[in-house]
Design an enzyme around this catalytic site. Structure first.
Site, PDB file in Angstrom:
ATOM      1  N   ASN A 158      -4.264 -17.586   3.290  1.00 47.56           N
ATOM      2  CA  ASN A 158      -3.802 -17.835   4.658  1.00 47.56           C
ATOM      3  C   ASN A 158      -4.390 -19.177   5.079  1.00 47.56           C
ATOM      4  O   ASN A 158      -5.617 -19.325   5.099  1.00 47.56           O
ATOM      5  CB  ASN A 158      -4.293 -16.711   5.589  1.00 47.56           C
ATOM      6  CG  ASN A 158      -4.013 -16.991   7.068  1.00 47.56           C
ATOM      7  OD1 ASN A 158      -4.709 -16.475   7.927  1.00 47.56           O
ATOM      8  ND2 ASN A 158      -3.011 -17.772   7.365  1.00 47.56           N
ATOM      9  N   TYR A 195      -2.976 -15.678  21.143  1.00 48.76           N
ATOM     10  CA  TYR A 195      -1.672 -15.082  20.807  1.00 48.76           C
ATOM     11  C   TYR A 195      -1.589 -14.430  19.427  1.00 48.76           C
ATOM     12  O   TYR A 195      -1.037 -13.344  19.292  1.00 48.76           O
ATOM     13  CB  TYR A 195      -0.588 -16.171  20.915  1.00 48.76           C
ATOM     14  CG  TYR A 195       0.756 -15.731  20.408  1.00 48.76           C
ATOM     15  CD1 TYR A 195       1.490 -14.752  21.089  1.00 48.76           C
ATOM     16  CD2 TYR A 195       1.305 -16.274  19.250  1.00 48.76           C
ATOM     17  CE1 TYR A 195       2.725 -14.335  20.618  1.00 48.76           C
ATOM     18  CE2 TYR A 195       2.547 -15.856  18.777  1.00 48.76           C
ATOM     19  CZ  TYR A 195       3.252 -14.895  19.464  1.00 48.76           C
ATOM     20  OH  TYR A 195       4.462 -14.478  19.007  1.00 48.76           O
TER      21      TYR A 195
END
Ligand code: SF4
Length: 479
Positions: free
Chosen positions: A126, A266
């Site tokens: 990632n 978020y």
């Protein structure tokens, strides 16, 4: 490399930054159904990537893997999972992907598999490298053939090249050569390794699981498999888990944890804890901070679901103004939802988010969202609240103005498409059509994170923990 993704107005989620990937790994000291553990771990990380899903399993001799395009239920059928379960393994890693660098093909999906002098390895990554293209070119000049266009293969290739020095040394050498963000899980036939970049930009945590350990991008995945949270992997740390237990190495002297602040705004699931901060609590505090900065006289606080909800609750709590549902979200829109006509496209936000007229009619409404990227969805939502009878619509944003792109694994539009990069707050207010508009300050973000300031805030102020690649800057400025 930043991609100019086509923007689809139909999907409110397309007016958000997009996370790139989620990783998961499990090590058990005895053979068990590690494939299913990874399957459920990835389920909990699905919000971090929906374009492809993959799982690899090691059993001490070989590595078996299955990858497919789409979310986990699309990428895996019962037989696919059964084949991995039949490998009788004790280590597994998995990956969910959203592509920023590299196109959406099965070849680019992860885990990536590679043969080394130590046997097979699998890697899942990632993040995004800022010098990936340079290293790729150097390796290609030396005759190396790449099979994918993803950065992760650069790291995997470097590990494979150094493997004769032992896997720990090979991993340390490989990640010392790359710059950017990487939270990785690496699996050999008998070890599980977790790595976090020297700035800890992307999250990675460690949990205790039965007779072993798990590694995951977020702690919500530990909860999903019944693992007990142990700690976050530190910036610049490598953890190696094998039959001898767990070992930790610090591979870089030059570490300073600067986790992506957008994880708290978020990206991350609210039920995750990252680097000691509970994500939901930080979002509620963002709402409280918004009230300190913008004490508005209104009748109702509503949220853009789902990501604006905790901040709206925080604002309501701090102000004493009631919080209630402002929009009803249609949970049954398929990801491939396509409408044919322009007229229908323009109605599509309403198909996904429809105002609850009974709540908003005749009220002065404060609408809260986590961020504004392009502003198109905000405009539609404000218009729809007015059509539903709201007397005033005040729009508050639980983050600072997004002015700059991200180079660390987040899909961001070019600056020309970022409304905050091109317009003043007053111009944005006029464009999206609200009565007043307020963004949380950077100080407000820090206050919501218990006063800590060690975060990447590059997309707000253009100052990044690692300098951006020059070609990306040039490319971005041209547009
Ligand atoms: S620039 Fe930094 S804060 Fe913004 S999305 Fe990227 S990593 Fe996160």
């Amino acid at each position: 490399m930043i991609n100019p993704h086509n923007f689809d107005i139909m999907d409110p989620q397309n007016d958000k930054f997009k996370d790139e990937c989620g990783v998961f790994g499990v090590y058990s000291s005895r053979p068990m159904d590690v494939a299913s553990v990874t399957y459920y771990g990835l389920y909990a990380l699905q919000h971090r990537g929906q374009e492809s899903t993959g799982i690899a399993v090691a059993n001490g001799e070989e590595i078996k893997a299955h990858k497919g395009l789409g979310i986990i239920t699309e990428a895996f059928n019962k037989e696919d999972l059964e084949r991995l379960r039949n490998a009788n393994g004790n280590i597994s890693i998995g990956h969910v992907r959203y592509s920023t660098a590299g196109s959406k093909t099965i070849e680019n999906s992860q885990p990536l598999l590679s043969s080394t002098k130590l046997g097979p390895i699998a890697t899942a990554h990632n993040g995004n490298l800022v010098n990936g293209d340079v290293i790729r070119e150097l390796l290609e000049d030396g005759g190396h053939v790449f099979h994918t266009s993803v950065d992760s293969e650069v790291i995997t290739s470097l590990i494979a090249r150094g493997s004769k020095r032992g896997i720990e040394r090979a991993v340390i050498d490989a990640i010392s050569a790359v710059r950017g963000s990487f939270a990785m899980v690496i699996m050999t036939k008998d070890k599980l390794i977790g790595v976090r970049d020297p700035n800890g930009i992307r999250p990675l945590c460690l949990g205790r699981y039965e007779e072993g350990y798990v590694l995951a991008s977020e702690s919500c995945a530990l909860d999903a498999v019944g693992a007990e949270f142990v700690r976050d992997v530190a910036a610049g740390e490598i953890v190696v888990i094998d039959e001898n237990g767990i070992k930790s190495y610090r591979y870089s002297e030059n570490t300073s944890c600067q986790t992506c602040s957008f994880e708290y705004i978020y990206f991350a699931r609210p039920d995750s804890t990252i680097d000691g901060l509970d994500v939901h609590t930080t979002r509620v505090k963002q709402g409280e901070e918004l009230f300190k900065e913008y004490p508005i006289d209104a009748d109702l606080v509503v949220a853009v679901p789902d990501s604006g909800i905790p901040a709206a609750m925080g604002y309501a709590k701090a102000s004493g103004i009631p919080y209630d549902i402002g929009f009803v979200k249609n949970r049954y829109i398929a990801r491939t939802f396509i409408t044919p006509s322009q007229e229908m496209r323009e109605r599509a936000v309403a198909v996904k988010l429809n105002p609850l007229k009974i709540n908003v009619k005749g009220k002065r409404v404060i609408l809260i969202d986590d961020s504004i990227v392009r502003g198109t969805t905000s405009k539609h939502l404000i218009d729809s609240l007015r059509r539903a009878g709201a007397l005033e619509v005040h729009f508050l944003v639980a983050s600072p103005i997004v002015k700059y792109p991200c180079y660390f694994g987040i899909d961001t539009p070019y600056r020309s498409e970022l409304i905050g990069a091109n317009k003043s707050v007053e111009e944005i207010r006029e464009t999206i059509g609200c009565d007043s508009l307020g963004y949380l300050s950077l100080e407000g973000v820090y206050a919501s994170c218990s006063g800590r300031r060690n975060f990447c805030v590059g997309c707000f102020n253009g100052i990044y923990p690692v300098s951006a690649p020059m070609e990306a800057l040039d490319d971005n400025l041209e547009r």
